[in-house]
Structures are given as C-alpha cells and as structure tokens.
Design an enzyme around this catalytic site. Structure first.
Site, PDB file in Angstrom:
ATOM      1  CB  SER A 115      -0.887   0.010   1.237  1.00  0.00           C
ATOM      2  OG  SER A 115      -1.508   1.261   1.373  1.00  0.00           O
ATOM      3  CE1 TYR A 138      -3.614  -3.151   5.120  1.00  0.00           C
ATOM      4  CE2 TYR A 138      -2.874  -0.907   4.695  1.00  0.00           C
ATOM      5  CZ  TYR A 138      -3.335  -2.127   4.235  1.00  0.00           C
ATOM      6  OH  TYR A 138      -3.496  -2.328   2.877  1.00  0.00           O
TER       7      TYR A 138
HETATM    8  P1  NDP Z   1     -10.297  -7.984   1.577  1.00  0.00           P
HETATM    9  O1  NDP Z   1     -10.411  -7.766   3.048  1.00  0.00           O
HETATM   10  O2  NDP Z   1     -11.459  -7.674   0.712  1.00  0.00           O
HETATM   11  O3  NDP Z   1      -9.829  -9.492   1.275  1.00  0.00           O
HETATM   12  C1  NDP Z   1      -8.758 -10.036   1.983  1.00  0.00           C
HETATM   13  C2  NDP Z   1      -8.580 -11.489   1.603  1.00  0.00           C
HETATM   14  O4  NDP Z   1      -7.485 -12.017   2.376  1.00  0.00           O
HETATM   15  C3  NDP Z   1      -9.799 -12.343   1.902  1.00  0.00           C
HETATM   16  O5  NDP Z   1      -9.960 -13.288   0.869  1.00  0.00           O
HETATM   17  C4  NDP Z   1      -9.422 -13.025   3.205  1.00  0.00           C
HETATM   18  O6  NDP Z   1     -10.070 -14.257   3.400  1.00  0.00           O
HETATM   19  C5  NDP Z   1      -7.942 -13.234   2.960  1.00  0.00           C
HETATM   20  N1  NDP Z   1      -7.188 -13.594   4.163  1.00  0.00           N
HETATM   21  C6  NDP Z   1      -7.185 -12.949   5.351  1.00  0.00           C
HETATM   22  N2  NDP Z   1      -6.391 -13.609   6.218  1.00  0.00           N
HETATM   23  C7  NDP Z   1      -5.907 -14.695   5.568  1.00  0.00           C
HETATM   24  C8  NDP Z   1      -5.041 -15.746   5.922  1.00  0.00           C
HETATM   25  N3  NDP Z   1      -4.522 -15.870   7.156  1.00  0.00           N
HETATM   26  N4  NDP Z   1      -4.729 -16.681   4.987  1.00  0.00           N
HETATM   27  C9  NDP Z   1      -5.246 -16.598   3.746  1.00  0.00           C
HETATM   28  N5  NDP Z   1      -6.090 -15.636   3.343  1.00  0.00           N
HETATM   29  C10 NDP Z   1      -6.418 -14.685   4.255  1.00  0.00           C
HETATM   30  O7  NDP Z   1      -9.025  -7.116   1.124  1.00  0.00           O
HETATM   31  P2  NDP Z   1      -8.684  -6.420  -0.284  1.00  0.00           P
HETATM   32  O8  NDP Z   1      -9.069  -7.293  -1.393  1.00  0.00           O
HETATM   33  O9  NDP Z   1      -9.146  -5.017  -0.225  1.00  0.00           O
HETATM   34  O10 NDP Z   1      -7.072  -6.340  -0.172  1.00  0.00           O
HETATM   35  C11 NDP Z   1      -6.213  -7.172  -0.913  1.00  0.00           C
HETATM   36  C12 NDP Z   1      -4.809  -6.637  -0.743  1.00  0.00           C
HETATM   37  O11 NDP Z   1      -4.744  -5.274  -1.228  1.00  0.00           O
HETATM   38  C13 NDP Z   1      -4.329  -6.591   0.708  1.00  0.00           C
HETATM   39  O12 NDP Z   1      -2.963  -6.924   0.772  1.00  0.00           O
HETATM   40  C14 NDP Z   1      -4.536  -5.125   1.083  1.00  0.00           C
HETATM   41  O13 NDP Z   1      -3.689  -4.722   2.133  1.00  0.00           O
HETATM   42  C15 NDP Z   1      -4.167  -4.444  -0.229  1.00  0.00           C
HETATM   43  N6  NDP Z   1      -4.662  -3.084  -0.361  1.00  0.00           N
HETATM   44  C16 NDP Z   1      -6.022  -2.859  -0.430  1.00  0.00           C
HETATM   45  C17 NDP Z   1      -6.487  -1.559  -0.572  1.00  0.00           C
HETATM   46  C18 NDP Z   1      -7.950  -1.260  -0.701  1.00  0.00           C
HETATM   47  O14 NDP Z   1      -8.305  -0.065  -0.826  1.00  0.00           O
HETATM   48  N7  NDP Z   1      -8.836  -2.250  -0.710  1.00  0.00           N
HETATM   49  C19 NDP Z   1      -5.574  -0.411  -0.610  1.00  0.00           C
HETATM   50  C20 NDP Z   1      -4.180  -0.768  -0.559  1.00  0.00           C
HETATM   51  C21 NDP Z   1      -3.763  -2.062  -0.427  1.00  0.00           C
HETATM   52  P3  NDP Z   1     -11.245 -14.476   4.501  1.00  0.00           P
HETATM   53  O15 NDP Z   1     -12.533 -14.362   3.710  1.00  0.00           O
HETATM   54  O16 NDP Z   1     -10.981 -15.853   5.012  1.00  0.00           O
HETATM   55  O17 NDP Z   1     -11.114 -13.406   5.526  1.00  0.00           O
END
Ligand code: NDP
Length: 248
Positions: free
Chosen positions: A157, A172
């Site tokens: 990020s 975070y």
């Molecule tokens: P979401 O919260 O929508 O999705 C996160 C995903 O990670 C879910 O599928 C969740 O699964 C999974 N997850 C969480 N913990 C684990 C674990 N221990 N093992 C495997 N899977 C896991 O997040 P986003 O799609 O928004 O974010 C994706 C990436 O983008 C992240 O790295 C985030 O930091 C980054 N990002 C996002 C931004 C945004 O504006 N959305 C901005 C900047 C960066 P479960 O359903 O089981 O919880």
C-alpha cells in the site's frame, strides 16, 4: 486443509500455461486477480483460509469464464503446516510455480493511533501481512526457482511509503512498511535466479477492506497483474501502482 480430492490441483495443465498462486483470493482484489490471470491463460491456484469459500470462488470463476483453469487450494498464510502442505501439493502437481501473489492481508486499523496502539493487534496484523508473505516466499522459493519466468508480487500500500508517512492505522502501516523491506531483500537475494520481486499498491479499491468510494476492484487487480506479467527484462525490487513507480 481437508484431504478431499476436490482441493487437490489436478495434475495436468496446458503445457504452455503459467502456474499462478494467489493468496487471500476468496473475495476482493485477490479473487479478481485470479479471474484476470485465468483470463490471460494462466492456470490459477485460488487459495484462502476457508476451504468452502475457496471451492466456491474457484467454481464461480470457472463457471463465469467457461474454459478458465482455476483450481481451489486451501491455504492459511499464518499456518506453517498449511503453507507447507500447499507447497507440497504444487510440487507434486506441477514441479514449479511461475507467479506467486502475496495478496492476503487483514486489519486496516483506522480506530488506532501508534502512540496508544494495542500491540496484540499490531502483532496479529504482522502475522498475516508480513510473516504470511515471508512464510510463503520461503516455502515457494524452490518452486519459483524451477520456473523459467518467475514473478513474486507483494501486494502492499502507498500508505506504507516512508517518504510521506503520517500517523494512524499503525498495525496495518507498520506491517506493510516491513513487507516493502522484505520485497527489497527478496529481490536482491533472488535476482540471480531470475525471480522478479516487486511490491504493488492497488490504489484505494472498493472492497470489504477498502470500503465504499474506492476505485473498481478490476482496476486495483490490474495494478497487481502488471507486476505478475512482467517480461523477463522487467524491473525487480520496485514499488509500483498501475505500472508506474511509487516512492518508498
Ligand atoms: P479484503 O479484506 O477484501 O480481502 C482479503 C482477503 O485475504 C480475503 O480473501 C481473506 O479471506 C484473505 N485472508 C485474510 N487472512 C488470511 C489468511 N490468514 N490466509 C489466507 N487468506 C487470508 O481485502 P482487499 O481485497 O481489499 O485487499 C487485498 C490486498 O490489497 C491486501 O494486501 C490489502 O492490504 C491491499 N490493499 C487494499 C487496498 C484497498 O483499498 N482495498 C488499498 C491498498 C492495499 P477471509 O474471507 O478468510 O477473511
């Protein structure tokens, strides 16, 4: 991880298909990255910590795309045994991994300040956001080295850029800043093996984590795809959004 055959990658993939593994792909950006990679002809190992959600997401993407090769593989990035089992399955099925996308992350802690932070929350975030990708890189490095065109993408990020860093979201932000440091180290250590290792910001994206108001998930995922599909002479050890460099 259940031992059912449904969660085992089928052994054969199109001979020219690149094999990609995406963590945290049951929803949000990871799921859309999986869809876009499959659309480009990759064999996608769609992973996540809930086996039912993993199977459902893979089924839905396959159904939507017709011929897309999307395979469910349960994998919790915080669990050594789960990661080791997944690596063993990929080894048995393919003997290599071409693209590793470390996407899974938790805890956008808008309710915290660094000066009063609950360190249990900081540690918990690091377990998924930093040690998760690290654990994955360690376990899958031998499979990436076995690829002719290996790529490793850490989804980070811009909030983690030290240059403009302010206060807030301490768990975070610290975990992603450390992930950026890990990106630089892995890039240096895997350069000789031809592994292109980069950090990517997807931008502010309208997912469960990002909340309403962000840009479409497809745009955020496309930012990740750029680093996942670099040519062999592409950059390594960089930080990008939409293919353009970001300051560290
Ligand atoms: P979401 O919260 O929508 O999705 C996160 C995903 O990670 C879910 O599928 C969740 O699964 C999974 N997850 C969480 N913990 C684990 C674990 N221990 N093992 C495997 N899977 C896991 O997040 P986003 O799609 O928004 O974010 C994706 C990436 O983008 C992240 O790295 C985030 O930091 C980054 N990002 C996002 C931004 C945004 O504006 N959305 C901005 C900047 C960066 P479960 O359903 O089981 O919880």
């Amino acid at each position: 991880m259940p031992s059912s055959a449904a969660s085992t990658p089928a052994p054969s993939a199109a001979p020219t298909a690149r094999i990609a593994l995406v963590t945290g792909a049951t929803r949000g950006i990871g799921r859309e990255v999986s869809r876009q990679l499959a659309e480009r002809g990759h064999t996608v190992l769609l992973t996540g910590r809930d086996p039912d959600a993993v199977r459902r997401a893979a089924d839905e993407l396959r159904a939507a795309a017709g011929t897309a090769d999307v395979r469910p593989l349960p994998l919790d990035v915080t669990d050594d045994r789960s990661v080791a089992r997944a690596a063993a399955r990929v080894t048995a099925a393919f003997g290599r991994l071409d693209v590793l996308i470390n996407n899974a992350a938790i805890t956008y802690d808008t309710w915290q300040r660094a000066v009063t932070a609950d360190l249990a929350v900081v540690r918990e975030a690091a377990e998924t956001n930093l040690y998760g990708p690290w654990r994955m890189a360690t376990a899958f490095a031998p499979l990436l080295r076995a690829s002719a065109h290996p790529r490793l993408v850490n989804v980070s990020s811009e909030a983690a850029a030290l240059t403009n860093m302010g206060g807030g979201t301490p768990a975070y932000t610290a975990s992603k800043a450390a992930l950026n440091a890990l990106t630089r180290m892995l890039a240096a250590e895997l350069r000789a093996d031809g592994v292109l290792v980069n950090a990517v910001c997807p931008g502010w994206v309208a997912t469960d984590m990002g909340g309403p108001g962000g840009r479409p998930v497809a745009a955020g995922a496309a930012s990740v795809l750029h680093a996942a599909t670099l040519p062999d002479d592409g950059p390594t050890g960089g930080f990008f959004r939409d293919g353009r460099p970001l300051p560290w």
